[in-house]
Design an enzyme around this catalytic site. Structure first.
Site, mmCIF file in Angstrom:
data_model
loop_
_atom_site.group_PDB
_atom_site.id
_atom_site.type_symbol
_atom_site.label_atom_id
_atom_site.label_comp_id
_atom_site.label_asym_id
_atom_site.label_seq_id
_atom_site.Cartn_x
_atom_site.Cartn_y
_atom_site.Cartn_z
ATOM 1 C CG ASP A 187 -1.974 -1.188 1.219
ATOM 2 O OD1 ASP A 187 -1.746 -2.031 0.339
ATOM 3 O OD2 ASP A 187 -2.707 -0.958 1.953
ATOM 4 C CG ASP A 218 -6.746 0.107 1.596
ATOM 5 O OD1 ASP A 218 -6.889 -1.179 1.860
ATOM 6 O OD2 ASP A 218 -6.984 0.969 2.418
ATOM 7 C CG HIS A 274 -11.201 1.223 0.555
ATOM 8 N ND1 HIS A 274 -11.124 -0.382 0.887
ATOM 9 C CD2 HIS A 274 -10.502 1.640 1.187
ATOM 10 C CE1 HIS A 274 -10.178 -0.472 1.611
ATOM 11 N NE2 HIS A 274 -9.900 0.831 2.193
ATOM 12 C CG HIS A 329 -8.537 5.245 3.359
ATOM 13 N ND1 HIS A 329 -9.602 5.217 4.439
ATOM 14 C CD2 HIS A 329 -7.950 3.980 3.241
ATOM 15 C CE1 HIS A 329 -9.760 3.760 4.571
ATOM 16 N NE2 HIS A 329 -8.780 3.203 3.813
ATOM 17 C CE LYS A 359 -4.166 -4.013 1.497
ATOM 18 N NZ LYS A 359 -4.946 -3.027 1.892
ATOM 19 C CB CYS A 419 -1.778 -2.701 5.175
ATOM 20 S SG CYS A 419 -3.803 -2.521 5.193
#
Ligand code: VGL
Ligand code: ZN
Length: 204
Positions: free
Chosen positions: A16, A58, A60, A77, A101, A140
C-alpha cells in the site's frame, strides 16, 4: 556478516505505498514518505536479479464499510480510481504485479492475502520467501506479514521501509513485536544487498 542471499523463490512485496497514506494524504502516516527511498532500492535489488515485485493497494468503493460515514474507523481513503489511491509517484513500479484489496463495500482487508488469491499466485510462481515493506506497520503490513507466515511463506521484514499510523502510541512497536514473534526475520539494506537487522534481532 549475516547477508541474505537472494535467488529463485524470492519476491518483493510492497504494501500500500499510496498517496492517501503519505503525509498530506487523507490517512497520512507520519513519516510515511521515508519508506520511498528504501523501497526504490529494494525494487532495484530484486529487479537486478530478475526477481518478481508485487505491490498491494487499498482499492475501496466510495461507500466502503471502513469509512466513518458508514460507521467505520477511518476517513475516506484510497477510493478506487481516485488520485489518493495512486501509487507514490516517486516509486519505480513499472514492472510490478498489482494486488488490489478491499474492493467491495462490505469487506475490509488489511492483509494483501485477504480475498486476493495472492498466496496461490505466489505458489504458482514458485515463490517461497517474501521481503515485505510499505504502509502501515500497524495495519496492512502487520496483517500481511502474519497471513504470509501462516500461509507458509518465509518473511523478511525490511524494518527501515515501514512506518506506523500509531493511532495509540506504541502501536507500531507492538506490531513489530507481533511480526517477529510470528517468525518474520528483520532485515535492512546494506550496500548492495540485505542483511539481518541485528539491532532488532538482538532485542527480540
Ligand atoms: C490501511 C488503514 C485503513 C493500511 C488501510 O494500508 O495500513 N490502514 N486502510
Ligand atoms: Zn483502507
Amino acid at each position: 556478516m549475516s547477508a541474505i542471499v537472494l535467488g529463485g523463490g524470492d519476491a518483493l512485496l510492497i504494501v500500500d505505498p499510496q498517496v492517501d497514506f503519505l503525509p498530506g494524504g487523507s490517512l497520512g502516516v507520519p513519516q510515511g514518505d521515508a519508506v520511498l527511498a528504501p523501497i526504490n532500492r529494494l525494487i532495484d535489488l530484486y529487479r537486478a536479479q530478475a526477481l518478481p515485485v508485487y505491490v498491494s493497494r487499498d482499492w475501496h468503493p466510495a461507500l466502503h464499510c471502513s469509512f466513518a460515514a458508514q460507521g467505520g474507523p477511518w476517513p475516506v481513503h484510497c477510493v478506487a480510481g481516485s488520485d489518493g489511491a495512486r501509487f507514490a509517484a516517486a516509486l519505480q513500479l513499472d514492472a510490478a504485479v498489482v494486488v488490489s484489496k478491499a474492493t467491495t463495500i462490505e469487506l475490509d482487508a488489511y492483509s494483501a492475502f485477504n480475498g486476493t488469491g495472492l498466496a496461490d499466485a505466489l505458489r504458482a510462481r514458485g515463490i517461497r520467501r517474501l521481503a515485505v515493506c510499505g504502509l502501515a506497520t500497524d495495519y496492512c503490513v502487520l496483517n500481511t506479514v502474519v497471513d504470509g507466515l501462516a500461509a507458509g511463506f518465509e518473511v523478511l521484514l525490511v524494518t527501515e521501509a515501514i512506518r506506523a499510523v500509531d493511532v495509540t502510541a506504541g502501536d507500531g512497536d507492538r506490531a513489530l513485536g507481533r511480526m517477529l514473534d510470528s517468525g518474520a526475520v528483520p532485515v535492512q539494506l546494506s550496500g548492495a544487498g540485505l542483511v539481518a537487522n541485528l539491532a532488532i534481532g538482538a532485542a527480540a
